[in-house]
Design an enzyme around this catalytic site. Sequence first.
Site, PDB file in Angstrom:
ATOM      1  N   GLU A 184     -19.074   9.135  -8.593  1.00 60.16           N
ATOM      2  CA  GLU A 184     -19.069   7.696  -8.293  1.00 60.16           C
ATOM      3  C   GLU A 184     -18.188   7.359  -7.088  1.00 60.16           C
ATOM      4  OE1 GLU A 184     -18.073   5.403 -11.801  1.00 60.16           O
ATOM      5  OE2 GLU A 184     -20.116   5.567 -12.539  1.00 60.16           O
ATOM      6  N   GLU A 253     -25.840   8.244 -15.550  1.00 61.51           N
ATOM      7  CA  GLU A 253     -25.039   7.532 -16.557  1.00 61.51           C
ATOM      8  C   GLU A 253     -25.771   6.280 -17.013  1.00 61.51           C
ATOM      9  OE1 GLU A 253     -20.886   6.876 -15.669  1.00 61.51           O
ATOM     10  OE2 GLU A 253     -20.588   8.957 -15.040  1.00 61.51           O
TER      11      GLU A 253
END
Length: 845
Positions: A184, A253
């Site tokens: 991320e 995710e």
Amino acid sequence: MRNMFIILLSAILLFEGSFWNTAVSTTVTYDSKALVIDGKRRILQSGSVHYPRTTPEVWPEIIRKAKEGGLDVIETYVFWNYHEPVRGEYYFGGRFDLVRFVKEVHEAGLFVHLRIGPYACAEWNYGGFPVWLHFIPGIQFRTTNSLFKKEMERFLAKIVNLMKDENLFASQGGPIILAQVENEYGNVEWAYGVAGELYVKWAAATAVGLNTTVPWVMCAQEDAPDPIINTCNGFYCDRFSPNSPFKPKMWTENYVGWFLAFGYAVPFRPVEDLAFAVARFFETGGTFQNYYMYFGGTNFGRTAGGPLVATSYDYDAPINEYGFINQPKWGHLRDLHISIEQCEEHLINANATQISLGKNLEAHVYYRSHNDCAAFLANYGSSTDATVNFRGNSYFLPAWSVSILPDCVNVIFNTAKVLSQRTLDDDVFTWNITMHDSSLPSSSWSWYKEQVGVWGNNSFEASGLLEQINTTKDTSDFLWYSTSINMTAKTEQNQTKEVGLLIWSLGHAALLFVNKRLVGFGYGNHDDASFIMSAKVKLHSGSNTVDVLSMMIGLQNYGPWFDVQGAGLYSVVLTDLTDSEEDLSSMQWTYQVGLEGEFLGLQNVSLANSSIWTKGRAIPVNQSLIWYKTVFLPPEGKGPISLNLSGMGKGQAWVNGQSIGRYWSSYLSPSSGCSEDCDYRGTYDASKCLKKCGQPAQTLYHVPRSWLQPGENLLVIHEELGGDPSTISVVTQNGQLICNRVSEADLPPADTWEPGVGFASRTPLLRLSCETGWHIASVRFASFGTPGGNCGALSPGSCHADVSSIVHKDCVGKQACSILVSTDKLGDPCPSVLKSLAVEALCRG
Ligand SMILES: *[C@@H]1O[C@H](CO)[C@@H](O)[C@H](O)[C@H]1NC(C)=O
Ligand SMILES: *[C@@H]1O[C@H](CO)[C@@H](O)[C@H](O)[C@H]1NC(C)=O
Ligand SMILES: *[C@@H]1O[C@H](CO)[C@@H](O)[C@H](O)[C@H]1NC(C)=O
Ligand SMILES: *[C@@H]1O[C@H](CO)[C@@H](O)[C@H](O)[C@H]1NC(C)=O
Ligand SMILES: *[C@@H]1O[C@H](CO)[C@@H](O)[C@H](O)[C@H]1NC(C)=O
Ligand SMILES: *[C@@H]1O[C@H](CO)[C@@H](O)[C@H](O)[C@H]1NC(C)=O
Ligand SMILES: *[C@@H]1O[C@H](CO)[C@@H](O)[C@H](O)[C@H]1NC(C)=O
Ligand SMILES: *[C@@H]1O[C@H](CO)[C@@H](O)[C@H](O)[C@H]1NC(C)=O
Ligand SMILES: *[C@@H]1O[C@H](CO)[C@@H](O)[C@H](O)[C@H]1NC(C)=O
Ligand SMILES: *[C@@H]1O[C@H](CO)[C@@H](O)[C@H](O)[C@H]1NC(C)=O
Ligand SMILES: *[C@@H]1O[C@H](CO)[C@@H](O)[C@H](O)[C@H]1NC(C)=O
């Protein structure tokens, strides 16, 4: 005869050939559509399971339940700070036995996605970075900094080589088909400027250079350089597309709920919405999806990230914190996976044709030929149900739902129609409370009262207020800041004077003692751990002591430059003095890292019988900085075990010397904002569906069964604020209330559908099942007709046949059972009325 022999021989060779391939070497590549495993594009369902968030004894069970739930892949981060606690000294034992975990997944026949990072985030202490990294002079994390890059590269190589040495990559016959570098970073890259962009390129090149033979991904990273696949993280990823037409659409995710922090209400995500998100993703061309988390588990010890991340990491995952199946989430997703799998050949061999079916209504059709197709019909409006026409048939589509048609005709699944049973939370019925057994010689409580302020000869002085992480190096949550205030010049002899003390802290909490008496407690929250604390105190003439115990509750794990976010006091001011206020911040302060009890090792089994503990009838209650100890017998049965700490304040607990984590039962969540009956329709976010408003985030703290021994078990509690240890109980789940309701008009189970054949039977089934090894002990309610109420509070309707005896006969004593929802089976209490079967039953271990 001769032909027959040749056919046989080649069959054997073929079989051997393919066996050889899977056992020894699997190739993994990708194309615009999907990951390609041994030359075949695959639709893959994946789920996150973090190995240290449970005990190794439980890994096989969780992996098995993941496989039964329809997963193909297990995803995990790698937790650098626990694998290399001291630079150059590695640890891969116990809960951190990564190799054993990967092998367990392999043994179960599932693949692994290894997210090496090494940044993990994961609500894990310091995002997984070792704290020693912070003390390398000149280092800057996650950017173009040669010191950081050197350490990161070394750890990446360490893990890759460990996996290679154990033959765990797919090309070596192992289960690892995918690896992740960084994590991320795209969310924070802006804060690192050009150096950040260069770092992304470096990280990508470094990963690729490690020759893992499997593809690498970077999640939430739009600028991921080729050949790295950029993947999506979020509650929905149907609108995502990768940064190159040659890369597949992947979702790393998919949040099944959200994490919990002390002082917050408990988040949950309705499965109808989660299934909708997944179906939309595959509908729109996605081919790989990972649940974050599929099993969340527990933040034992001081592994929780921060600030203030709770000890339970349940996440409302399909498998709950204790490793039990969370229904209907697990079952509904399993039905979804089966239904998507029925479409796999179409999904991997065709591109979707999008067809509008009206406002907020659309179909995506995967054609192999005009008459050979699979379709997804979606109603993405959040309030209006619809009936649509598709290829000459009409279909009912509830708002915010997707129907799956593997043959373009028959619906085998709708995301809003849950046919899976529910498990009801019912503490009273299903948890058995045990604590003291009077037959135990040492079963009463003993205690040890901490000293307030500096307690050891390793304290030191410094002028001014020190930053906490730099000072403790995270060897403890605690740092004492001590000084004294001399009132001689300011008061008459033997007079006391009321003054104000104002304390500013970067976080996370602090206890203030004046003249060794507790006068204040301040704390922040997960979103902003900083706080100001003020106290009115009476100072007497002469010297007065001021001791502030600053506490950390998990190091920050997220955000730009999170690694240099500090903690501890930064300003202390004395107010209300006749001669104005006085800034104490730059005075001489004495520091002591950690608590006396930690230094003594009071949590350790070796001190269980030490005379350091005070024994007696009257246990001190409502005391700050006190240690308690007792022993207990392991609860009977095999059910999950928790410590009920609802009567305690804040602290940490150990069982047989193992830390079960931090607790904070006295921090209540805001009293409003909850909706137990959260409407699943419409866009979900982490604050949409909450429960337990006005209550502690967590009162039950998981104790792994494998940490217990027969006979006496040592329980040690460190209470920081004040609590009553006599309220503590050890509880075990020894029952489960399950409930299901299926109508005559519902679909048969998706797993009874066969391509080209259809459903084995058109009759819907009501299915019930208990945890592995448990059985249905009694039927509490069973009505066929028009039963009312919801699961947990069912009631007979105007049309009612009590079918308890039928259900009893088919189910009691069994781990699982299914009942045909038909008048043939159940009789007909009211002909021409659409009837349902509703059952509530109790499982026992
Ligand atoms: C990876 O493979 C390349 C080319 O075969 C080789 O030059 C390089 O040394 C290898 N790197 C590692 C870490 O094995
Ligand atoms: C699907 O689309 C991709 C690129 O968008 C294209 O390369 C491929 O040929 C298409 N596949 C089919 C079966 O049309
Ligand atoms: C935990 O203890 C409290 C009282 O201290 C009680 O109200 C609650 O029911 C208990 N919970 C369980 C699961 O035993
Ligand atoms: C609860 O535990 C006690 C022993 O601790 C046992 O005697 C009792 O039968 C249990 N109750 C149930 C309902 O299992
Ligand atoms: C103080 O010093 C002695 C040795 O002089 C040592 O054994 C002891 O552990 C120290 N105590 C503390 C609290 O630091
Ligand atoms: C406090 O002030 C008095 C008078 O100024 C001085 O004698 C004494 O040493 C001071 N005490 C401390 C602890 O600083
Ligand atoms: C101050 O008060 C203490 C008791 O609080 C007393 O013992 C002492 O004599 C007093 N001193 C003076 C100078 O008044
Ligand atoms: C910790 O110390 C380092 C090096 O002395 C310093 O650069 C840094 O600013 C300090 N961190 C904080 C949060 O104060
Ligand atoms: C207590 O146990 C911990 C962990 O096993 C160990 O590191 C520590 O040295 C022990 N402390 C004492 C005082 O025995
Ligand atoms: C403490 O004493 C009990 C008996 O009272 C004994 O069973 C136990 O093994 C002792 N524990 C230690 C650590 O010595
Ligand atoms: C515990 O002590 C605090 C102050 O020390 C007090 O405010 C609180 O009322 C006490 N609670 C109980 C239950 O005695």
